[in-house]
Design a protein around this motif. Structure first.
Motif, PDB file in Angstrom:
ATOM      1  N   VAL A   1      64.983  33.464  31.103  1.00 27.82           N
ATOM      2  CA  VAL A   1      63.792  33.671  31.941  1.00 27.82           C
ATOM      3  C   VAL A   1      63.504  35.167  32.078  1.00 27.82           C
ATOM      4  CG1 VAL A   1      62.825  33.363  34.252  1.00 27.82           C
ATOM      5  CG2 VAL A   1      64.121  31.513  33.198  1.00 27.82           C
ATOM      6  N   VAL A   2      64.547  35.955  32.317  1.00 25.47           N
ATOM      7  CA  VAL A   2      64.369  37.402  32.470  1.00 25.47           C
ATOM      8  C   VAL A   2      63.811  38.010  31.189  1.00 25.47           C
ATOM      9  CG1 VAL A   2      65.568  39.592  32.838  1.00 25.47           C
ATOM     10  CG2 VAL A   2      66.196  37.577  34.179  1.00 25.47           C
ATOM     11  N   GLU A   3      64.380  37.635  30.054  1.00 30.42           N
ATOM     12  CA  GLU A   3      63.927  38.212  28.786  1.00 30.42           C
ATOM     13  C   GLU A   3      62.547  37.708  28.389  1.00 30.42           C
ATOM     14  OE1 GLU A   3      65.266  40.633  27.350  1.00 30.42           O
ATOM     15  OE2 GLU A   3      67.105  40.704  28.521  1.00 30.42           O
ATOM     16  N   GLY A   4      62.240  36.450  28.668  1.00 25.91           N
ATOM     17  CA  GLY A   4      60.894  35.947  28.398  1.00 25.91           C
ATOM     18  C   GLY A   4      59.861  36.641  29.260  1.00 25.91           C
ATOM     19  N   PHE A   5      60.224  36.865  30.503  1.00 26.15           N
ATOM     20  CA  PHE A   5      59.380  37.606  31.430  1.00 26.15           C
ATOM     21  C   PHE A   5      59.132  39.025  30.904  1.00 26.15           C
ATOM     22  CE2 PHE A   5      59.386  40.224  35.420  1.00 26.15           C
ATOM     23  CZ  PHE A   5      58.178  39.786  35.926  1.00 26.15           C
ATOM     24  N   THR A   6      60.191  39.672  30.430  1.00 24.88           N
ATOM     25  CA  THR A   6      60.080  41.039  29.906  1.00 24.88           C
ATOM     26  C   THR A   6      59.204  41.074  28.662  1.00 24.88           C
ATOM     27  OG1 THR A   6      62.295  41.525  30.742  1.00 24.88           O
ATOM     28  CG2 THR A   6      61.392  43.023  29.097  1.00 24.88           C
ATOM     29  N   LEU A   7      59.377  40.102  27.769  1.00 24.51           N
ATOM     30  CA  LEU A   7      58.554  40.045  26.560  1.00 24.51           C
ATOM     31  C   LEU A   7      57.083  39.863  26.909  1.00 24.51           C
ATOM     32  CD1 LEU A   7      58.181  39.876  23.510  1.00 24.51           C
ATOM     33  CD2 LEU A   7      58.749  37.436  23.628  1.00 24.51           C
ATOM     34  N   GLY A   8      56.799  38.981  27.869  1.00 23.40           N
ATOM     35  CA  GLY A   8      55.414  38.767  28.284  1.00 23.40           C
ATOM     36  C   GLY A   8      54.797  40.015  28.884  1.00 23.40           C
ATOM     37  N   ILE A   9      55.555  40.716  29.709  1.00 22.56           N
ATOM     38  CA  ILE A   9      55.071  41.964  30.310  1.00 22.56           C
ATOM     39  C   ILE A   9      54.787  43.002  29.230  1.00 22.56           C
ATOM     40  CG2 ILE A   9      55.761  43.936  31.725  1.00 22.56           C
ATOM     41  CD1 ILE A   9      57.234  41.994  33.530  1.00 22.56           C
ATOM     42  N   ALA A  10      55.699  43.112  28.272  1.00 25.23           N
ATOM     43  CA  ALA A  10      55.508  44.077  27.189  1.00 25.23           C
ATOM     44  C   ALA A  10      54.227  43.780  26.414  1.00 25.23           C
ATOM     45  CB  ALA A  10      56.721  44.049  26.255  1.00 25.23           C
ATOM     46  N   ALA A  11      53.968  42.501  26.146  1.00 25.98           N
ATOM     47  CA  ALA A  11      52.747  42.132  25.418  1.00 25.98           C
ATOM     48  C   ALA A  11      51.496  42.479  26.222  1.00 25.98           C
ATOM     49  CB  ALA A  11      52.772  40.638  25.098  1.00 25.98           C
ATOM     50  N   ILE A  12      51.547  42.217  27.535  1.00 29.86           N
ATOM     51  CA  ILE A  12      50.391  42.522  28.383  1.00 29.86           C
ATOM     52  C   ILE A  12      50.147  44.026  28.452  1.00 29.86           C
ATOM     53  CG2 ILE A  12      49.542  42.455  30.754  1.00 29.86           C
ATOM     54  CD1 ILE A  12      50.852  39.739  31.061  1.00 29.86           C
ATOM     55  N   ILE A  13      51.215  44.800  28.634  1.00 31.47           N
ATOM     56  CA  ILE A  13      51.070  46.257  28.699  1.00 31.47           C
ATOM     57  C   ILE A  13      50.447  46.784  27.401  1.00 31.47           C
ATOM     58  CG2 ILE A  13      52.342  48.439  28.779  1.00 31.47           C
ATOM     59  CD1 ILE A  13      54.310  47.084  30.662  1.00 31.47           C
TER      60      ILE A  13
ATOM     61  N   ARG B   1      39.022  40.021  33.422  1.00 34.55           N
ATOM     62  CA  ARG B   1      39.159  39.192  32.239  1.00 34.55           C
ATOM     63  C   ARG B   1      40.618  39.024  31.861  1.00 34.55           C
ATOM     64  NH1 ARG B   1      34.931  38.599  28.661  1.00 34.55           N
ATOM     65  NH2 ARG B   1      36.355  37.145  27.655  1.00 34.55           N
ATOM     66  N   ASN B   2      40.916  37.929  31.168  1.00 38.46           N
ATOM     67  CA  ASN B   2      42.245  37.752  30.607  1.00 38.46           C
ATOM     68  C   ASN B   2      42.573  38.934  29.695  1.00 38.46           C
ATOM     69  OD1 ASN B   2      43.760  36.655  27.966  1.00 38.46           O
ATOM     70  ND2 ASN B   2      44.547  35.588  29.767  1.00 38.46           N
ATOM     71  N   THR B   3      43.818  39.391  29.749  1.00 43.30           N
ATOM     72  CA  THR B   3      44.197  40.608  29.033  1.00 43.30           C
ATOM     73  C   THR B   3      43.920  40.510  27.537  1.00 43.30           C
ATOM     74  OG1 THR B   3      45.960  40.949  30.649  1.00 43.30           O
ATOM     75  CG2 THR B   3      46.077  42.229  28.628  1.00 43.30           C
ATOM     76  N   LEU B   4      44.269  39.398  26.924  1.00 42.39           N
ATOM     77  CA  LEU B   4      44.056  39.225  25.488  1.00 42.39           C
ATOM     78  C   LEU B   4      42.573  39.226  25.151  1.00 42.39           C
ATOM     79  CD1 LEU B   4      45.088  38.677  22.653  1.00 42.39           C
ATOM     80  CD2 LEU B   4      45.197  36.239  23.221  1.00 42.39           C
ATOM     81  N   LEU B   5      41.792  38.481  25.927  1.00 44.14           N
ATOM     82  CA  LEU B   5      40.348  38.422  25.670  1.00 44.14           C
ATOM     83  C   LEU B   5      39.697  39.781  25.905  1.00 44.14           C
ATOM     84  CD1 LEU B   5      39.494  34.985  27.344  1.00 44.14           C
ATOM     85  CD2 LEU B   5      39.915  35.475  24.915  1.00 44.14           C
ATOM     86  N   ALA B   6      40.151  40.486  26.939  1.00 45.20           N
ATOM     87  CA  ALA B   6      39.593  41.814  27.228  1.00 45.20           C
ATOM     88  C   ALA B   6      39.911  42.792  26.109  1.00 45.20           C
ATOM     89  CB  ALA B   6      40.142  42.331  28.553  1.00 45.20           C
ATOM     90  N   ALA B   7      41.106  42.687  25.537  1.00 44.91           N
ATOM     91  CA  ALA B   7      41.478  43.574  24.430  1.00 44.91           C
ATOM     92  C   ALA B   7      40.619  43.308  23.205  1.00 44.91           C
ATOM     93  CB  ALA B   7      42.955  43.384  24.093  1.00 44.91           C
ATOM     94  N   ILE B   8      40.391  42.026  22.904  1.00 39.12           N
ATOM     95  CA  ILE B   8      39.551  41.674  21.750  1.00 39.12           C
ATOM     96  C   ILE B   8      38.123  42.159  21.964  1.00 39.12           C
ATOM     97  CG2 ILE B   8      38.581  39.744  20.453  1.00 39.12           C
ATOM     98  CD1 ILE B   8      41.163  38.211  21.034  1.00 39.12           C
TER      99      ILE B   8
ATOM    100  N   THR C   1      53.509  34.088  30.940  1.00 39.88           N
ATOM    101  CA  THR C   1      53.285  35.440  31.459  1.00 39.88           C
ATOM    102  C   THR C   1      52.014  36.042  30.882  1.00 39.88           C
ATOM    103  OG1 THR C   1      55.657  35.795  31.710  1.00 39.88           O
ATOM    104  CG2 THR C   1      54.271  37.747  31.680  1.00 39.88           C
ATOM    105  N   VAL C   2      51.824  35.896  29.590  1.00 36.82           N
ATOM    106  CA  VAL C   2      50.647  36.463  28.927  1.00 36.82           C
ATOM    107  C   VAL C   2      49.383  35.684  29.285  1.00 36.82           C
ATOM    108  CG1 VAL C   2      49.581  36.995  26.704  1.00 36.82           C
ATOM    109  CG2 VAL C   2      52.029  37.367  27.035  1.00 36.82           C
ATOM    110  N   ALA C   3      49.492  34.372  29.323  1.00 37.57           N
ATOM    111  CA  ALA C   3      48.299  33.540  29.488  1.00 37.57           C
ATOM    112  C   ALA C   3      47.848  33.411  30.937  1.00 37.57           C
ATOM    113  CB  ALA C   3      48.552  32.145  28.906  1.00 37.57           C
TER     114      ALA C   3
END
Length: 553
Positions: A131-143, A160-167, A394-396
């Motif tokens: 859970v900790v590492e999945g949380f960290t991976l999601g945070i890294a992707a969002i950052i 906006r959702n982070t992924l959609l805003a980036a696109i 975390t990302v979604a």
């Protein structure tokens, strides 16, 4: 009164915090100066990225960093604005405005203080590693995704959702601006990746900032800059209070408090296991005091117009690797940043925003270890699933939701594993066979008798036919909860209704009160049908069979 005094002594600073300072003050000063230089670009970047502004990030690094250093529970923890907190704050800024963050920081800080006083600091030990590492991976992707607008010289759509805003930001990038900003990002990344290979002692992020800023000035690049910064620390004042908006800020404050507690405790726990250049460990930490100190740090930051703070594992790691031994290093880190505010605010304001984007993109890629991801994915299917689910949620969606779902998924898989190790087995009657033994059945319950396994035990025992006496062995039951005990009541009642006498053997002493209160003993035909040895239970069962045979004859 004595309890309150003990609590205060556990949570407040003491002289013991600076044991050994006479011999370590030089290395502490050097480590603190190094961390202060490393923290400068990160504090600016996190402030800009959250939507509050570079000023708030810098103020938070100074005020919260100083308070947490003195009041926290770790001797080497460095606190300030972090990437994980930025991910939570950005939607709050989009919904309630940047002015709301000071009040949210105050509210969240008070909640974290309450967690520390209540003694919940040790709860972080129950968060599973996937859970900790999945949380960290999601945070890294969002950052990383959050930097796309800065890296392309565009503005992100608030809320906006982070992924959609980036696109969307990437699709809007035009003209020479995007070429210039991407060149700056690439240059910063190159310096941060290549410089440590030449010398690990050089502050790569700060050198990248200096080189990129000088290049932008010399080439007169027309790209967005940080802008004006204060030349002094603002006077403390209570955050503006709007009762109408308080209700809307409560849940964000709860989420921020939960994130601050989790991130700070995880960082402190990791730091406690690290060793310095001399090969010596950093020493233990106090989880409850760490929460109290981090809560006070966020409250203080709110009074100065800052943002919520947490323990920062990257800066803490730099602190330990630089030789820090006492809290003096974290205090010096805050004072170095304070000196920059008073002496170099104008120069810092000329830093291009694309420089901060490059720093955070590199930081995001370094947050997750490839070896860690590989190890989790190769461990077990359940742990790999928890890791992936936590990262995707975390990302979604939301960080706190991700932790909740990750914990729930981990709990489900763990209970499923416990249930698979639990069961019921029919055993042969020990010793020489006697006439009538075919009417006796011995069932041995193994493992955990809890709500996840109880239904299967009920079905397996209830299906047995053509017996007169059932001996249920409980000596191998290691865990028993109320559901498991109630299932025993149901099993005994179902068998007794069919005319089967039930004998219990080997109830563990720690389970006796539970089975008594739930009604297991009461459901037996006679209170003497409780045995401590199997031979005695078998003899009693045979006497029942003989008695029944005599009655039938």
């Amino acid at each position: 009164m004595s309890a309150a005094r003990a609590l205060l002594s556990r949570l407040l600073p003491s002289r013991r915090d600076y044991d050994g300072l006479r011999s370590t003050w030089k290395t502490d000063l050097l480590a603190g100066s190094t961390v202060g230089i490393v923290a400068l670009p990160l504090a600016l970047a996190f402030g800009v990225n959250s939507g509050v502004g570079a000023e708030a990030g810098l103020i938070t690094a100074v005020v919260a960093g100083l308070v947490a250093a003195v009041m926290g529970g770790s001797n080497v923890q460095v606190s300030g604005p972090t990437g994980a907190m930025v991910v939570v704050l950005a939607p709050v800024v989009a919904s309630h405005g940047a002015s709301s963050i000071a009040l949210v920081s105050l509210m969240a800080g008070l909640l974290v203080i309450m967690l520390g006083i209540s003694g919940l600091g040790r709860a972080v030990a129950f968060i599973p590693w996937p859970v900790v590492e999945g949380f960290t991976l999601g945070i890294a992707a969002i950052i990383f995704l959050q930097q796309v607008p800065l890296a392309t010289g565009t503005e992100a759509t608030p809320g906006r959702n982070t992924l959609l805003a980036a696109i969307e930001s990437a699709s809007r990038a035009t003209g020479p601006t995007v070429i210039q900003t991407l060149a700056v990002v690439a240059g910063v990344a190159a310096v941060m990746f290549l410089l440590p290979k030449l010398s690990k002692s050089l502050p790569a992020s700060l050198i990248a900032v200096l080189l990129a800023t000088v290049a932008a000035e010399v080439l007169q690049l027309d790209i967005p800059r940080i802008g004006a910064l204060p030349h002094s620390l603002p006077a403390p004042s209570p955050p503006s209070f709007d009762p109408a908006a308080l209700g809307g800020l409560l849940m964000p404050a709860v989420s921020i408090a939960a994130l601050a507690a989790i991130e700070s405790l995880l960082s402190a726990r990791v730091a406690a296991g690290m060793v310095g250049p001399d090969g010596r460990p950093t020493g233990a930490y106090s989880p409850d005091r760490e929460l109290t100190g981090q809560g006070l740090a966020s409250v203080a930051a709110g009074f100065f117009g800052g943002m919520p703070a947490t323990g920062a594992i990257a800066r803490t790691a730099v602190n330990v690797r630089s030789g820090a031994k006492t809290r003096l290093s974290a205090i010096v880190h805050a004072l170095v940043l304070l000196a920059i505010i008073y002496l170099a605010a104008g120069l810092v304001g000329r830093i291009p925003l694309a420089v901060l984007a490059g720093i955070l993109m590199v930081t995001a890629t370094r947050m997750v270890s490839r070896h860690t991801v590989t190890a989790i994915l190769r461990s077990t299917r359940a742990d790999a699933a928890v890791f992936v689910i936590t990262a995707l949620i975390t990302v979604a969606f939301d960080l706190i939701i991700a932790i909740q779902i990750g914990l729930a998924a981990a709990a489900v898989f763990t209970l499923r594993k416990f249930a698979s190790l639990s069961g019921v087995k029919r055993e042969e009657i020990p010793g020489a066979a006697e006439e009538g033994d075919g009417h006796i059945a011995i069932f041995r319950l193994d493992g955990a008798m809890f709500f996840g396994a109880a239904e299967r035990v009920l079905q397996e025992i209830s299906q047995v036919k053509d017996i007169q006496v059932a001996i249920i062995r409980l000596s191998q039951v290691r865990m028993l909860d109320a559901t498991g005990a109630h299932t025993l009541v149901e099993v005994i009642s179902a068998l007794e209704l069919r005319g089967v006498t039930v004998l219990l053997k080997g109830v563990q002493p720690e389970h006796l009160e539970l089975v008594t209160n739930v009604g297991v003993i009461r459901s037996l035909r006679h209170h003497k049908h409780l045995f401590t040895s199997l031979p005695a239970a078998v003899d009693h069962a045979r006497s029942h069979v003989r008695r029944n045979a005599a009655v039938s004859a």
